[in-house]
Design a protein around this motif. Structure first.
Motif, mmCIF file in Angstrom:
data_model
loop_
_atom_site.group_PDB
_atom_site.id
_atom_site.type_symbol
_atom_site.label_atom_id
_atom_site.label_comp_id
_atom_site.label_asym_id
_atom_site.label_seq_id
_atom_site.Cartn_x
_atom_site.Cartn_y
_atom_site.Cartn_z
ATOM 1 N N VAL A 1 0.911 -1.107 -0.118
ATOM 2 C CA VAL A 1 -0.075 -0.171 0.162
ATOM 3 C C VAL A 1 0.923 1.146 -0.073
ATOM 4 N N SER A 2 0.737 1.961 -0.975
ATOM 5 C CA SER A 2 1.483 3.320 -1.135
ATOM 6 C C SER A 2 0.836 4.367 -0.967
ATOM 7 N N VAL B 1 2.717 -4.038 3.112
ATOM 8 C CA VAL B 1 3.699 -3.021 3.375
ATOM 9 C C VAL B 1 2.986 -1.871 3.354
ATOM 10 N N ILE B 2 3.132 -0.907 4.254
ATOM 11 C CA ILE B 2 2.602 0.399 4.510
ATOM 12 C C ILE B 2 3.617 1.481 4.159
ATOM 13 N N ASP B 3 3.416 2.241 3.085
ATOM 14 C CA ASP B 3 4.551 3.208 2.796
ATOM 15 C C ASP B 3 3.891 4.516 2.466
ATOM 16 N N SER B 4 3.822 5.595 3.459
ATOM 17 C CA SER B 4 4.328 5.408 4.677
ATOM 18 C C SER B 4 3.429 5.682 5.803
ATOM 19 N N VAL B 5 3.656 5.396 7.327
ATOM 20 C CA VAL B 5 2.716 5.476 8.254
ATOM 21 C C VAL B 5 2.312 7.037 8.251
ATOM 22 N N VAL C 1 3.714 -7.031 9.205
ATOM 23 C CA VAL C 1 3.319 -5.739 8.656
ATOM 24 C C VAL C 1 4.549 -4.933 8.846
ATOM 25 N N VAL C 2 4.715 -4.352 7.509
ATOM 26 C CA VAL C 2 6.256 -3.514 7.479
ATOM 27 C C VAL C 2 5.688 -2.083 7.214
ATOM 28 N N LEU C 3 6.036 -1.203 8.446
ATOM 29 C CA LEU C 3 5.661 0.188 7.976
ATOM 30 C C LEU C 3 6.981 0.990 7.745
#
Length: 469
Positions: A128-129, A175-179, A215-217
């Motif tokens: 997710v961008s 993947v969350i880019d970015s929090v 999950v990677v933030l």
């Protein structure tokens, strides 16, 4: 003077103000927290109610710890060896990882590669961008060969939409880019604000634990190098990784500053290339130059990055100066320590440097912060002053004190083993290396590693052992 108030209402009956960073309270609003000194974090809060807590339903009954299954918490390799090294073997399902770094260092490129490797292993992955459109990420994925069927891509900035995407895709890796770009629909404030970042991170942590999703933030950093957002952000996540490197060099390092599932002192090495980012399993050659013949003013030492020994070359150039205050310039080294070593050379070794300009730098843009480079700096400077090159197979390991003594450093065995593996034949080490536990005397080191080990008690003895006294 502002007096701190408790967590109860003030005498006027007004609600107290509290810091969103540390929880410090005061009877009236101020711009700076009196406890953690953070600016703009004090806001009005309601007075706490002394309500009775009643028992509620439990998610699962408590059981003896030995009977709890650990199979679901086993780490899964990411397919990138250097990252697995830092994480302690791989990514644990349900873990929340925060990767922070400066703009342009390559955070998105690295995580896109991690997501692609996860998808290649058959794990459905959602990227997710919130900073780029889906088309822009698709272009980068084509350049880095990250087009995999099991890798799903979405561009969202609303946390509710992100949860909807998770419901639709049902990924095992997110993947969350970015929090800092995500917004919680039920929380006031702009995305990236202290309250928004805290609530968004808390919601994603709950999502990861409930659905067992790794999950990677991606996190931004401030101009001081700290992670942007509340300090609580680092407490909420399971792993905190720092991604750094010199923007003038392609070399990058991932450091673990917090890791609930593995060591917190490991380092992974990467290189930015035209096709993306690649891991560097043996980065020593990046910090040591090759000379066709010995050159004066160079010396190699062995530094420790986490648990990994790395060879680093120190170069020095000394020349006469016409200025009343000769220039002292450093690159990759702490200027205060270099100044101290120069003072020791002048007072304890008899080198005349008062009217000389001194330039000291490392090779490859590496930064050395530990005192182990003191002896290499001293030998390199003395070699340049006397125009005498040292033996090409020589390394020096040791801290230099103000009295001119050479002090021992930790991890001497690992450093010598790495030097011997790379073909070095001579080593200058501190003379006070004890023979306790795993530590060895210089003669034992020579027999074990095949190195000619010279024990130097002070700076004069070290220069003599290097052949430039």
């Amino acid at each position: 003077m502002v007096k701190a108030a408790g967590s109860t209402r003030s005498k006027a009956g007004k609600s107290p103000f509290a810091c969103s960073e540390c929880g410090w309270t005061t009877a009236r609003w101020i711009g700076r927290c009196g406890e953690c000194q953070a600016w703009g974090t004090v806001a009005e809060v309601g007075a706490p109610k002394a309500a009775r807590i009643t028992a509620g339903p439990v998610s699962s009954p408590a059981m003896p710890i030995a009977k709890v299954s650990a199979i679901e918490a086993e780490s899964r390799p990411t397919g990138i060896g250097e990252l697995d090294r830092v994480l302690g073997g791989g990514v644990v399902p349900g873990a929340v990882i925060l990767l922070a770094g400066e703009p342009g260092v390559g955070k998105s490129t690295l995580l896109l590669e991690v997501a692609a490797q996860s998808a290649r292993r058959g794990q459905r992955t959602l990227y997710v961008s919130g900073e780029e459109s889906a088309a822009q990420v698709r272009l980068r994925a084509g350049r880095t060969d990250a087009l995999v069927d099991e890798l799903y891509l979405a561009a969202e900035t609303d946390l509710g939409a992100v949860v909807g995407q998770v419901d639709a895709v049902d990924p095992s890796f997110l993947v969350i880019d970015s929090v800092q770009t995500m917004a919680h629909p039920e929380v006031d404030g702009a995305p990236g604000g202290v309250t928004q970042v805290r609530e968004v991170t808390g919601a994603l942590v709950r999502l990861a634990k409930e659905r067992n999703i790794a999950v990677v933030l991606v996190g931004h950093v401030t101009k001081d190098g700290a992670i942007a957002g509340p300090r609580m952000l680092e407490h909420l996540v399971d792993v905190v990784l720092a991604f750094d490197g010199d923007r003038h060099s392609g070399f990058r390092m991932v450091r673990a500053t917090k890791n609930r599932f593995g060591p917190s002192d490991e380092v992974g090495c990467f290189d930015m290339v035209d096709t993306g980012i690649v891991e560097v399993s043996d980065p020593t050659g990046l910090f040591v130059s090759e000379h066709s013949e010995p050159v004066a003013g160079t010396c190699v030492t062995v530094m420790m990055e986490g648990r990994r020994p790395l060879l680093a070359e120190v170069q020095a150039l000394v020349g006469p100066s016409a200025a009343p205050q000769p220039r002292r310039t450093t690159s990759g080294l702490e200027s205060s320590r270099v100044a101290m070593v120069l003072a020791v050379l002048g007072n304890r070794a008899g080198l005349k440097l008062t009217d000389q300009e001194v330039y000291v730098a490392t090779v490859g843009g590496v930064k050395i912060t530990e005192p182990v480079a003191d002896l290499a700096v001293a030998i390199a400077v003395a070699s340049s002053v006397m125009d005498k090159p040292i033996h090409p197979g020589l390394i020096s390991i040791g801290e230099v004190g103000l009295a001119g003594e050479v002090r021992r450093v930790g991890g001497l065995e690992k450093r010598l083993a790495e030097a011997a593996r790379l073909g070095f034949t001579k080593a200058i080490v501190p003379a006070d290396t004890p023979n306790r536990g795993k530590d060895l005397k210089p003669m034992d080191m020579q027999a074990k590693y095949g190195l000619r080990v010279f024990a130097a008690g002070d700076i004069r003895a070290a220069l003599l052992a290097a052949g430039i006294a």
